[in-house]
Design a protein around this motif. Structure first.
Motif, PDB file in Angstrom:
ATOM      1  N   GLN A  45       0.874  -0.869  -0.118  1.00 23.71           N
ATOM      2  CA  GLN A  45      -0.023  -0.416   0.264  1.00 23.71           C
ATOM      3  C   GLN A  45       0.993   0.902  -0.053  1.00 23.71           C
ATOM      4  O   GLN A  45       0.511   2.151  -0.672  1.00 23.71           O
ATOM      5  N   GLY A  46       2.156   1.276   0.666  1.00 21.37           N
ATOM      6  CA  GLY A  46       2.958   2.054   1.044  1.00 21.37           C
ATOM      7  C   GLY A  46       3.651   2.429  -0.754  1.00 21.37           C
ATOM      8  O   GLY A  46       3.692   3.287  -1.421  1.00 21.37           O
ATOM      9  N   ALA A  47       3.232   1.151  -1.458  1.00 26.20           N
ATOM     10  CA  ALA A  47       4.266   1.647  -2.848  1.00 26.20           C
ATOM     11  C   ALA A  47       3.366   1.888  -3.902  1.00 26.20           C
ATOM     12  O   ALA A  47       3.449   3.577  -4.473  1.00 26.20           O
ATOM     13  N   LEU A  48       1.978   1.180  -3.452  1.00 27.61           N
ATOM     14  CA  LEU A  48       1.183   2.280  -3.961  1.00 27.61           C
ATOM     15  C   LEU A  48       0.600   3.839  -4.177  1.00 27.61           C
ATOM     16  O   LEU A  48       0.652   4.727  -5.001  1.00 27.61           O
ATOM     17  N   ASP A  49       1.047   4.026  -2.646  1.00 29.92           N
ATOM     18  CA  ASP A  49       0.741   5.622  -2.120  1.00 29.92           C
ATOM     19  C   ASP A  49       1.668   6.381  -3.411  1.00 29.92           C
ATOM     20  O   ASP A  49       1.650   7.541  -3.620  1.00 29.92           O
ATOM     21  N   THR A  50       2.956   6.088  -3.480  1.00 28.89           N
ATOM     22  CA  THR A  50       4.274   7.061  -3.160  1.00 28.89           C
ATOM     23  C   THR A  50       4.015   6.526  -5.069  1.00 28.89           C
ATOM     24  O   THR A  50       4.704   6.907  -5.935  1.00 28.89           O
ATOM     25  N   LEU A  51       4.069   5.493  -5.330  1.00 32.27           N
ATOM     26  CA  LEU A  51       2.957   5.287  -7.158  1.00 32.27           C
ATOM     27  C   LEU A  51       1.870   6.677  -7.706  1.00 32.27           C
ATOM     28  O   LEU A  51       2.180   6.933  -8.629  1.00 32.27           O
ATOM     29  N   GLY A  52       1.060   7.029  -6.833  1.00 33.29           N
ATOM     30  CA  GLY A  52       0.244   7.890  -7.328  1.00 33.29           C
ATOM     31  C   GLY A  52       0.809   9.005  -7.261  1.00 33.29           C
ATOM     32  O   GLY A  52       0.219   9.758  -8.053  1.00 33.29           O
ATOM     33  N   GLY A  53       1.837  10.219  -6.165  1.00 26.60           N
ATOM     34  CA  GLY A  53       2.132  10.708  -5.532  1.00 26.60           C
ATOM     35  C   GLY A  53       3.679  10.848  -6.589  1.00 26.60           C
ATOM     36  O   GLY A  53       3.692  12.246  -6.731  1.00 26.60           O
ATOM     37  N   GLN A  54       3.608  10.402  -7.741  1.00 26.16           N
ATOM     38  CA  GLN A  54       5.380  10.893  -8.310  1.00 26.16           C
ATOM     39  C   GLN A  54       4.853  11.427  -9.594  1.00 26.16           C
ATOM     40  O   GLN A  54       3.523  10.559 -10.545  1.00 26.16           O
ATOM     41  N   ARG A  55       5.656  12.246 -10.243  1.00 31.39           N
ATOM     42  CA  ARG A  55       5.176  12.224 -11.698  1.00 31.39           C
ATOM     43  C   ARG A  55       6.221  11.712 -13.151  1.00 31.39           C
ATOM     44  O   ARG A  55       5.325  11.629 -13.909  1.00 31.39           O
ATOM     45  N   ALA A  56       7.307  11.460 -12.277  1.00 32.62           N
ATOM     46  CA  ALA A  56       8.045  10.108 -13.123  1.00 32.62           C
ATOM     47  C   ALA A  56       9.082   9.035 -11.847  1.00 32.62           C
ATOM     48  O   ALA A  56       9.222   9.363 -11.235  1.00 32.62           O
ATOM     49  N   LEU A  57       9.198   8.412 -12.403  1.00 31.36           N
ATOM     50  CA  LEU A  57       9.710   6.998 -11.740  1.00 31.36           C
ATOM     51  C   LEU A  57      10.950   6.670 -12.966  1.00 31.36           C
ATOM     52  O   LEU A  57      10.492   6.562 -13.848  1.00 31.36           O
ATOM     53  N   THR A  58      11.946   6.338 -12.810  1.00 22.52           N
ATOM     54  CA  THR A  58      12.881   5.786 -13.593  1.00 22.52           C
ATOM     55  C   THR A  58      13.051   3.809 -13.420  1.00 22.52           C
ATOM     56  O   THR A  58      12.738   2.913 -14.209  1.00 22.52           O
ATOM     57  N   ALA A  59      13.129   3.405 -12.138  1.00 25.39           N
ATOM     58  CA  ALA A  59      11.834   1.853 -12.044  1.00 25.39           C
ATOM     59  C   ALA A  59      12.047   1.417 -10.399  1.00 25.39           C
ATOM     60  O   ALA A  59      11.425   2.259  -9.725  1.00 25.39           O
ATOM     61  N   LEU A  60      11.433   0.277 -10.822  1.00 22.91           N
ATOM     62  CA  LEU A  60      10.935  -0.290  -9.454  1.00 22.91           C
ATOM     63  C   LEU A  60      11.748  -1.288  -8.975  1.00 22.91           C
ATOM     64  O   LEU A  60      11.957  -2.006  -9.968  1.00 22.91           O
ATOM     65  N   VAL A  61      12.066  -1.571  -7.988  1.00 20.79           N
ATOM     66  CA  VAL A  61      12.415  -3.191  -7.380  1.00 20.79           C
ATOM     67  C   VAL A  61      11.276  -3.387  -6.156  1.00 20.79           C
ATOM     68  O   VAL A  61      11.555  -2.433  -5.081  1.00 20.79           O
ATOM     69  N   THR A  62      10.835  -4.614  -6.172  1.00 24.93           N
ATOM     70  CA  THR A  62       9.899  -5.169  -5.391  1.00 24.93           C
ATOM     71  C   THR A  62      10.435  -6.173  -4.752  1.00 24.93           C
ATOM     72  O   THR A  62      10.040  -6.745  -5.788  1.00 24.93           O
ATOM     73  N   ASP A  63      10.603  -6.516  -3.664  1.00 26.64           N
ATOM     74  CA  ASP A  63       9.634  -8.011  -3.091  1.00 26.64           C
ATOM     75  C   ASP A  63       8.882  -8.031  -3.450  1.00 26.64           C
ATOM     76  O   ASP A  63       7.789  -7.531  -4.167  1.00 26.64           O
ATOM     77  N   ILE A  64       8.340 -10.167  -3.104  1.00 23.76           N
ATOM     78  CA  ILE A  64       7.611 -10.469  -3.869  1.00 23.76           C
ATOM     79  C   ILE A  64       6.348 -10.531  -2.681  1.00 23.76           C
ATOM     80  O   ILE A  64       5.166 -10.198  -2.894  1.00 23.76           O
ATOM     81  N   ASP A  65       6.682 -10.929  -1.997  1.00 31.27           N
ATOM     82  CA  ASP A  65       6.266 -11.203  -0.611  1.00 31.27           C
ATOM     83  C   ASP A  65       5.982 -10.046   0.843  1.00 31.27           C
ATOM     84  O   ASP A  65       7.342  -9.709   0.917  1.00 31.27           O
ATOM     85  N   LEU A  66       5.010  -9.409  -0.238  1.00 32.19           N
ATOM     86  CA  LEU A  66       4.914  -8.384   0.889  1.00 32.19           C
ATOM     87  C   LEU A  66       3.720  -8.417   2.194  1.00 32.19           C
ATOM     88  O   LEU A  66       3.618  -6.812   2.890  1.00 32.19           O
ATOM     89  N   GLY A  67       3.820  -9.263   2.965  1.00 36.33           N
ATOM     90  CA  GLY A  67       2.653  -9.616   3.695  1.00 36.33           C
ATOM     91  C   GLY A  67       1.766  -9.661   3.489  1.00 36.33           C
ATOM     92  O   GLY A  67       1.179  -9.419   2.431  1.00 36.33           O
ATOM     93  N   GLU A  68       0.444  -8.932   4.275  1.00 35.82           N
ATOM     94  CA  GLU A  68      -1.359  -8.769   3.881  1.00 35.82           C
ATOM     95  C   GLU A  68      -1.307  -7.442   3.209  1.00 35.82           C
ATOM     96  O   GLU A  68      -0.230  -7.182   2.635  1.00 35.82           O
TER      97      GLU A  68
END
Length: 132
Positions: A45-68
């Motif tokens: 959810q923190g990642a999704l909130d960040t995505l919604g507030g960014q004008r641009a991103l270069t890359a995403l590095v994400t763990d797969i298992d992020l809990g609930e």
């Protein structure tokens, strides 16, 4: 520490998502030392909130298992909807077999534990793919 990647972008950040706070702190610090502008999130959810507030991103590095809640695959799909040419790197200690079936196209997978240099190298490769 390590040489800067060849596709280094100083303005647009990368988003690093991992629910393991120590792993996240270590990796984000190492990537910043390489010159990346890094945003960190510890939940999907923190990642999704960040995505919604960014004008641009270069890359995403994400763990797969992020809990609930949503997993890293869902975060990546949402990120690619917003940024179609976003470089994506998945990290996980348990979900390697799922990457081929559930990961977004042109992404990379790195097994945990990893060295921060592996993340930088994967970012360099995936950013080159997305820039092409």
């Amino acid at each position: 520490m390590f040489p800067k990647p060849t596709t280094f972008v100083d303005d647009d950040p990368i988003l690093f998502v991992d629910d393991d706070a120590l792993c996240s702190l270590d990796t984000c610090t190492a990537l910043r030392e390489l010159g990346y502008n890094v945003l960190c999130a510890h939940t999907a959810q923190g990642a999704l909130d960040t995505l919604g507030g960014q004008r641009a991103l270069t890359a995403l590095v994400t763990d797969i298992d992020l809990g609930e809640g949503p997993d890293g695959f869902e975060v990546a799909r949402t990120a690619r909807e917003a940024y179609p040419h976003l470089a994506v790197v998945f990290i996980s200690g348990t979900a390697a077999a799922r990457h081929a079936a559930e990961g977004v196209c042109r992404s990379e997978f790195i097994s945990k534990p990893y060295e921060p240099q592996q993340i930088a190298e994967a970012l360099d490769r995936t950013m080159k793919l997305e820039a092409a």
